[in-house]
Design a protein around this motif. Structure first.
Motif, mmCIF file in Angstrom:
data_model
loop_
_atom_site.group_PDB
_atom_site.id
_atom_site.type_symbol
_atom_site.label_atom_id
_atom_site.label_comp_id
_atom_site.label_asym_id
_atom_site.label_seq_id
_atom_site.Cartn_x
_atom_site.Cartn_y
_atom_site.Cartn_z
ATOM 1 N N HIS A 114 -21.498 -7.651 18.338
ATOM 2 C CA HIS A 114 -21.635 -6.345 17.686
ATOM 3 C C HIS A 114 -20.303 -5.955 17.058
ATOM 4 C CE1 HIS A 114 -25.587 -5.735 19.486
ATOM 5 N NE2 HIS A 114 -25.075 -5.995 20.677
ATOM 6 N N ALA B 111 -18.563 -0.326 15.191
ATOM 7 C CA ALA B 111 -19.451 0.837 15.125
ATOM 8 C C ALA B 111 -20.535 0.760 16.204
ATOM 9 C CB ALA B 111 -20.084 0.940 13.739
ATOM 10 N N GLU B 112 -21.089 -0.419 16.400
ATOM 11 C CA GLU B 112 -22.130 -0.574 17.420
ATOM 12 C C GLU B 112 -21.531 -0.495 18.821
ATOM 13 O OE1 GLU B 112 -25.976 -1.187 19.062
ATOM 14 O OE2 GLU B 112 -25.168 -0.365 17.186
ATOM 15 N N ARG C 59 -18.995 1.343 19.653
ATOM 16 C CA ARG C 59 -18.830 2.781 19.890
ATOM 17 C C ARG C 59 -20.141 3.416 20.350
ATOM 18 N NH1 ARG C 59 -14.399 5.535 17.040
ATOM 19 N NH2 ARG C 59 -13.170 4.041 15.846
ATOM 20 N N ARG C 60 -21.213 3.079 19.642
ATOM 21 C CA ARG C 60 -22.514 3.661 19.993
ATOM 22 C C ARG C 60 -22.917 3.295 21.413
ATOM 23 N NH1 ARG C 60 -27.343 3.079 21.072
ATOM 24 N NH2 ARG C 60 -27.127 0.820 21.174
ATOM 25 N N GLU D 214 -20.583 5.133 23.928
ATOM 26 C CA GLU D 214 -20.771 6.583 23.904
ATOM 27 C C GLU D 214 -22.126 6.996 24.467
ATOM 28 O OE1 GLU D 214 -20.923 10.162 20.563
ATOM 29 O OE2 GLU D 214 -19.784 8.322 20.155
ATOM 30 N N HIS D 215 -23.169 6.279 24.094
ATOM 31 C CA HIS D 215 -24.531 6.719 24.457
ATOM 32 C C HIS D 215 -25.104 5.994 25.671
ATOM 33 C CE1 HIS D 215 -24.891 9.220 20.865
ATOM 34 N NE2 HIS D 215 -24.315 8.233 20.197
ATOM 35 N N ASP D 216 -24.894 4.687 25.760
ATOM 36 C CA ASP D 216 -25.516 3.919 26.839
ATOM 37 C C ASP D 216 -24.655 3.887 28.098
ATOM 38 O OD1 ASP D 216 -27.425 3.439 24.932
ATOM 39 O OD2 ASP D 216 -26.769 1.391 24.486
ATOM 40 N N ASP E 150 -21.599 14.951 16.426
ATOM 41 C CA ASP E 150 -20.804 14.137 15.509
ATOM 42 C C ASP E 150 -20.779 14.700 14.089
ATOM 43 O OD1 ASP E 150 -20.226 12.366 17.548
ATOM 44 O OD2 ASP E 150 -21.958 11.101 17.127
#
Length: 432
Positions: free
Chosen positions: A162, A165-166, A168-169, A172-174, A260
């Motif tokens: 990844h 950007a992925e 970070r996602r 941050e989220h998972d 964001d």
């Protein structure tokens, strides 16, 4: 003081300072007095002013002598009492050491279970992905040491399929989804000043500048404070120190768990700033002023406005170059000036406010800024604001909490500030 043995005492102080490898300038800084004052204590052939006792503990530390030994060589403490006093002092030091050790253990235990930085690190370590973590703390200042925040740098495994950007996602989220907004975490985009070669992905975890409620007591009868600052004007630090000094809560929108999208961030921030909140200090986000955020109505509030010189503005434009370009400015310095203009326009005629000027002379060492000197200058300006607000509210002019308490002498008085080129001035908008 009539039997003060000036020669013996001065020689003991001089010898102690030399044995610690300190210059007079460095010793005076640690004691908290001008170099000229320290020199007058140890070079004149008469007793110093009684204000020397305001700095007795610092003198003992700088010279490596005990407080009782300094009294003995000065002739103030009779030889017959020297031994018992030394024993009492040693017992006192032992009790204090045991107490400090207990505090350290309690703090360490709390850190394991509740520190935001520890919670972030634990969740990342518990993830199925074998992340590499690098952790730093941003601690600055010579006279007033302040830990601003912690950095958690994250490096993905070499074979991780990844892009950044992925990653970070995912983080941050998972991985950190349950903590991200409650702790006010965010990705550090600007230059990481306190890290020579940081990873590409750095999570910023708040400490001094974190959003927090006011203390239960004491209550200071003063209006809520709003700090308006240019980018890289250290308005957020100033706000947090003033909040602690007054026992107020602190609101730093960087650590507010905002969404964001900039439009959503501006909308929520504007809503939070709409009404004065008792016993809170708000710092208005400078970059948001370029994205539609208006300076709030200052009625019923105490505004603090930060200004700085051309070298700081140039540095700010370099650090925030990308956000300023994204805001539509081809020249980042033009964007920095636009923020200053927005602050200026937001203060209505007749409004009383404090103006804090950060002078380039107090910040730069040669071609580069000294973040320690900048930190200390902001701390002294915060102390001056706290002092004036407390006096106006009928309180003694002594900070109630936070790092500014380190500026309070054993006598209960606040140390004299160093000579600074910048200043704090109370002004009324629209008057000369």
């Amino acid at each position: 003081m009539t039997h003060w043995r000036a020669d013996e005492w001065a020689e003991a102080v001089r010898t102690g300072i030399r044995s610690r490898g300190l210059s007079l300038d460095e010793a005076a800084r640690r004691i908290g007095v001008p170099t000229s004052t320290l020199r007058s204590w140890i070079e004149h052939r008469h007793a110093p002013k009684v204000t020397v006792f305001d700095h007795w503990a610092q003198l003992a530390e700088v010279t490596g002598l005990g407080e009782a030994e300094l009294l003995r060589v000065a002739g103030v403490l009779p030889e017959s009492l020297a031994s018992p006093v030394h024993v009492a002092q040693a017992a006192k030091a032992l009790r204090e050491g045991i107490d400090q050790a207990g505090q350290f253990l309690r703090q360490a235990t709390a850190l394991v279970y509740s520190s935001p930085g520890t919670q972030v690190a634990n969740l990342i370590a518990a993830s199925p992905v074998d992340w590499e973590m690098r952790i730093r703390s941003a601690t600055r200042g010579d006279e007033v040491r302040v830990t601003y925040h912690h950095y958690v740098g994250v490096v993905a495994p070499r074979d991780f399929p990844h892009d950044d950007a992925e990653v970070r996602r995912i983080l941050e989220h998972d991985v950190l989804g349950e903590l991200w907004r409650p702790l006010g975490l965010y990705w550090r985009v600007a230059e990481v000043h306190d890290w020579h070669e940081p990873p590409r992905l750095v999570i910023q975890v708040p400490e001094q500048e974190a959003t927090r409620p006011p203390v239960p007591s004491p209550v200071v009868a003063a209006p809520p404070v709003v700090v308006l600052s240019p980018i890289w004007g250290y308005g957020e630090l100033l706000a947090s120190l003033v909040a602690d000094g007054l026992g107020f809560g602190n609101v730093d929108f960087r650590y507010f768990g905002l969404p964001d999208a900039m439009a959503d961030r501006v909308r929520i921030t504007a809503r939070e700033l709409a009404e004065p909140a008792p016993r809170l200090v708000h710092s208005v986000p400078p970059i948001m002023l370029l994205h539609g955020l208006a300076v709030p109505d200052l009625t019923g509030r105490l505004p603090v406005v930060v200004r700085y010189g051309p070298r700081m503005r140039g540095r700010a434009a370099r650090i925030y170059r990308e956000p300023l370009l994204e805001a539509g400015f081809a020249d980042p310095e033009e964007g920095a000036r636009a923020i200053e203009a927005a602050v200026e326009a937001g203060i209505p005629p007749g409004c009383a406010y404090y103006e804090v000027t950060l002078d380039d002379e107090d910040v730069f060492d040669g071609d580069r800024p000294s973040l320690d000197r900048l930190n200390d200058a902001v701390a002294w300006y915060a102390e001056q604001i706290v002092e004036q607000v407390l006096l106006g509210a009928g309180h003694p002019p002594v900070p109630l909490g936070g790092p500014l308490k380190r500026l309070v002498l054993p006598s209960g008085r606040v140390r004299r500030p160093p000579a600074l080129a910048g200043q704090v001035v109370r002004r009324v908008a629209g008057t000369s």
